[in-house]
Design a protein around this motif. Structure first.
Motif, PDB file in Angstrom:
ATOM      1  N   CYS A 153       0.657 -10.429   0.426  1.00  8.75           N
ATOM      2  CA  CYS A 153       0.606  -9.290   1.349  1.00  8.75           C
ATOM      3  C   CYS A 153       1.792  -9.315   2.308  1.00  8.75           C
ATOM      4  O   CYS A 153       2.433  -8.284   2.544  1.00  8.75           O
ATOM      5  CB  CYS A 153      -0.703  -9.307   2.133  1.00  8.75           C
TER       6      CYS A 153
ATOM      7  N   CYS B  66       5.792  -6.991   2.722  1.00 11.83           N
ATOM      8  CA  CYS B  66       6.252  -6.260   3.915  1.00 11.83           C
ATOM      9  C   CYS B  66       7.773  -6.292   4.063  1.00 11.83           C
ATOM     10  O   CYS B  66       8.334  -5.522   4.854  1.00 11.83           O
ATOM     11  CB  CYS B  66       5.590  -6.815   5.175  1.00 11.83           C
TER      12      CYS B  66
ATOM     13  N   LYS C 195      -2.503  -0.479  10.543  1.00  8.73           N
ATOM     14  CA  LYS C 195      -3.364  -1.411   9.802  1.00  8.73           C
ATOM     15  C   LYS C 195      -4.017  -0.748   8.596  1.00  8.73           C
ATOM     16  O   LYS C 195      -3.930  -1.265   7.471  1.00  8.73           O
ATOM     17  CB  LYS C 195      -4.428  -1.984  10.741  1.00  8.73           C
TER      18      LYS C 195
ATOM     19  N   ALA D  97      -3.189  -1.604   4.646  1.00  5.97           N
ATOM     20  CA  ALA D  97      -4.296  -2.154   3.855  1.00  5.97           C
ATOM     21  C   ALA D  97      -4.495  -1.342   2.575  1.00  5.97           C
ATOM     22  O   ALA D  97      -4.756  -1.906   1.499  1.00  5.97           O
ATOM     23  CB  ALA D  97      -5.582  -2.171   4.681  1.00  5.97           C
TER      24      ALA D  97
ATOM     25  N   TRP E  94      -1.792  -2.362   0.134  1.00  2.00           N
ATOM     26  CA  TRP E  94      -2.105  -3.673  -0.457  1.00  2.00           C
ATOM     27  C   TRP E  94      -3.157  -3.546  -1.551  1.00  2.00           C
ATOM     28  O   TRP E  94      -3.069  -4.195  -2.588  1.00  2.00           O
ATOM     29  CB  TRP E  94      -2.597  -4.636   0.617  1.00  2.00           C
TER      30      TRP E  94
ATOM     31  N   CYS F 155      -8.067  -4.663   5.528  1.00  2.00           N
ATOM     32  CA  CYS F 155      -7.908  -4.670   6.989  1.00  2.00           C
ATOM     33  C   CYS F 155      -8.152  -6.061   7.563  1.00  2.00           C
ATOM     34  O   CYS F 155      -7.493  -6.463   8.530  1.00  2.00           O
ATOM     35  CB  CYS F 155      -8.861  -3.656   7.630  1.00  2.00           C
TER      36      CYS F 155
ATOM     37  N   PHE G 294      -5.130  -8.060   7.147  1.00  7.00           N
ATOM     38  CA  PHE G 294      -4.163  -7.711   8.198  1.00  7.00           C
ATOM     39  C   PHE G 294      -4.491  -8.453   9.488  1.00  7.00           C
ATOM     40  O   PHE G 294      -3.597  -9.028  10.131  1.00  7.00           O
ATOM     41  CB  PHE G 294      -4.188  -6.199   8.431  1.00  7.00           C
TER      42      PHE G 294
END
Length: 659
Positions: free
Chosen positions: A459, A463, A474, A478, A481, A500, A503
């Motif tokens: 994850c 980024c 968020k 999510a 992802w 979430c 995150f």
């Protein structure tokens, strides 16, 4: 079947329904073939089924191997093989994903027509059997090579070359620019400011001294106050703790001062032994935890001590915090005024260990940081002797975000060559593009990444496809992802909620920090993310960047540069392994033509986001893997082709409300 429940793990299944149906379909229309042709097709289906099962069984071990290889990625040969292993695993995932698409097609269309079978026959039976074998052979070959390097069966830990053991003795000749922080920490530890005067007064008055000693023996505490110093790698937490230990007031107030370098091994027995050795200066031979704890209890009883635990990681919170409590047990009944200082880059750890509010250590500020940087580059020599270099140095400084370690390591690189060309090269380079062995800051930060669970590594590394200072939301991230397959289902919990939580876990580990309007990644952490994902993620800023795109790139972000036109974006078609394309360049009416080319060539796409289109091309049905489709600008769609219904995986479809 819920499309939301499809991630990397849940998508790897046997496709039992698909293969049962294929065998039945071959038999039901056998008039087209002779008996030998039918048997040949049935044999190929069986081989495909067993080959897919073998691939399914292989992949979990490959994820584990990637994780272990990343711990050894500072070794040249491991670093060379790791991108190939990741690429092979991605190919395997895409192949399995395609089989799942055919099973979903079958569930939607059923036996209403022969199109699922004919498509399956033409594309899979005739075309993918060799591909399945090739992927399996490649995985076996790479796995064997990495096994020969000793990766199998090894518990991931950074060796001492990557993360040296620390001591209470300061490595730096001077604590630069941290006077205020020093005063604040001493205040939080309640170290008296007039300690010397108070001790002199007690020594001059015998009766007061005796009374004081009697009071001391009664003033015990049941648990140590714990003050965490929290900050990203390289910000100077250890250096600050070292100078606190060597401070005269601290040395006079605490006796003893116990320093333990914890690192990634929070073993209660080892740490207890080190605490005893720090008190007695003798080697501890006992291996019985009860004996060790009793010995430590007796050594620290009725003493006003300072315990420093340097570089604590997540494993300090294992066993729901019981491990931490066991370590702290012998420090009951120490003298009032005792304290524990903990340094960590994991804010999650502080929730387990702290009794006091964490002290957040930020980077050095403005002029203080410039003066420190100049010292790192020029030493005692004045930078005024090099006015051109000083000008370039001031432009380099913002890259370092106040990090003392970044200033020292980049300063060393600059001091090796005082030519303008060398300095300009460093100015124009991203930190992650500089040689790792010469730039200690990114390996130091990479430790934070290495201690993440594998699913969080995926994850965070993803980024890197976003530009620096990007403000993340968020919920939005999510969803991406989930679409990428990074989020593992957990029973009946909505999978976006799990994303979430991922995150929030990264926020707790200081990978994101909250700002007005969302969350951002610290620039140095972003550089580190780009380093660990340099073969997978890329940001296209201008036309010249096309020459730098990795051939096997999986995730691409296109900034709205004036350099780009339709011919530029058509060049993306050669990156056939792309899974993610976030395009901020608005080509308006030309978008449909370009998207048609993308749909024809980029057949692994899972996430696509572009500013505008008012019509989807018929070829959009080729995007079998697509989960996420976003058109940022509000625009009326003139036409949605029937092939849009072939996007069986599509989970998120949004128009307008750009992030």
């Amino acid at each position: 079947m819920s499309l939301l429940a499809i991630g990397i793990v849940s998508a790897i299944n046997d496709c039992v329904t698909l293969f049962q149906w294929a065998k039945s379909a071959i038999s039901s229309i056998n008039s087209k073939w002779s008996g030998s042709q039918e048997q040949s097709l049935q044999d190929r289906v069986l081989k495909l089924e067993s080959g897919l099962q073998l691939l399914k069984d292989t992949l979990p071990a490959m994820y584990d191997l990637i994780n272990k290889a990343e711990w050894r990625s500072h070794e040249h040969y491991v670093a060379k093989l790791l991108p190939s292993l990741k690429d092979a695993v991605s190919e395997a995932e895409d192949l399995i994903d395609e089989f799942r698409w055919y099973e979903m097609k079958l569930q939607v269309e059923g036996n209403a027509s022969q199109s699922p079978f004919i498509d399956f026959l033409d594309t899979i039976i005739q075309g993918s059997f060799n591909k399945l074998n090739d992927v399996q052979l490649r995985l076996n070959h790479l796995s064997s090579q990495l096994d020969n390097m000793g990766l199998r069966g090894v518990t991931p830990h950074f060796d001492k070359l990557v993360r040296p053991e620390t001591t209470s003795m300061p490595n730096e000749a001077k604590l630069f620019g941290r006077n205020n922080e020093m005063k604040q920490v001493l205040g939080l530890l309640k170290v008296p400011t007039n300690l010397r005067r108070r001790l002199m007064a007690i020594s001059e008055n015998p009766s007061t001294s005796a009374s004081a000693r009697n009071q001391v023996s009664k003033s015990r505490i049941l648990s140590l106050p714990v003050l965490p110093i929290v900050g990203i790698g390289g910000v100077g937490k250890t250096t600050l703790a070292q100078y606190i230990c060597s401070n005269k007031r601290v040395e006079s107030y605490f006796e003893p001062i116990i320093w333990i370098c914890v690192s990634d091994d929070f073993d209660v027995k080892r740490l207890t032994k080190e605490a005893i050795q720090s008190c007695t200066e003798k080697e501890v031979t006992s291996d019985n935890l009860d004996c060790l704890q009793l010995a430590l209890f007796n050594h620290v009883k009725d003493k006003r001590l300072l315990v420093v635990l340097d570089d604590i990681w997540d494993d300090a919170s294992k066993e729901n915090g019981q491990c931490w409590k066991r370590f702290c047990a012998p420090f009951r009944s120490v003298q009032e005024g005792s304290a524990m200082l903990v340094t960590t880059r994991c804010s999650k750890v502080t929730e387990v260990v702290r009794t006091l509010e964490p002290f957040i250590l930020e980077g050095l500020k403005d002029d203080i940081f410039w003066n420190f940087f100049k010292t790192c580059v020029f030493g005692s020599e004045s930078s005024e002797n090099y006015p051109e270099l000083e000008c370039i140095g001031r432009r380099i400084l913002p890259k370092l975000k106040g990090s003392p370690l970044a200033a020292k390591t980049l300063g060393r690189m600059l001091s090796m060559d005082l030519q303008e060309s060398h300095w300009k090269f460093i100015l124009e380079s991203e930190l992650w593009q500089l040689k790792e062995k010469e730039t200690e800051i990114l390996p130091a930060l990479r430790l934070s990444y290495m201690y993440l669970p594998f699913y969080l590594k995926q994850c965070f590394a993803f980024c890197a496809v976003y530009p620096k200072d990007y403000i993340f939301q968020k919920q939005h991230l999510a969803e991406i992802w989930v679409a990428e397959g990074f989020v593992e289902p957990q029973g009946g919990v909505p999978i976006q909620d799990i994303g979430c939580q991922y995150f929030e876990d990264l926020v707790a580990r200081s990978f994101f920090r909250k700002v007005s309007g969302g969350y951002v990644i610290h620039d140095l952490l972003h550089d580190m993310a780009q380093q660990v994902s340099e073969h997978d993620c890329f940001i296209l800023r201008n036309e010249s960047d096309f020459d730098k795109v990795p051939q096997n790139v999986r995730h691409l972000y296109v900034l709205p540069s004036s350099d780009f036109d339709d011919s530029s974006l058509l060049r993306l078609c050669k990156y056939t392994k792309l899974r993610t394309l976030i395009c901020k360049k608005d080509l308006e009416e030309k978008t449909r033509f370009i998207m048609d080319q993308w749909c024809t060539k980029l057949l692994c796409m899972r996430v696509i986001s572009c500013p505008f289109t008012n019509e989807f091309p018929d070829s959009i049905g080729n995007w079998k893997h697509l989960r996420y489709l976003k058109i940022s600008r509000s625009c009326p769609l003139k036409r949605i082709p029937l092939t849009f219904c072939w996007l069986y995986y599509l989970t998120f479809f949004m128009l307008g409300n750009a992030f």
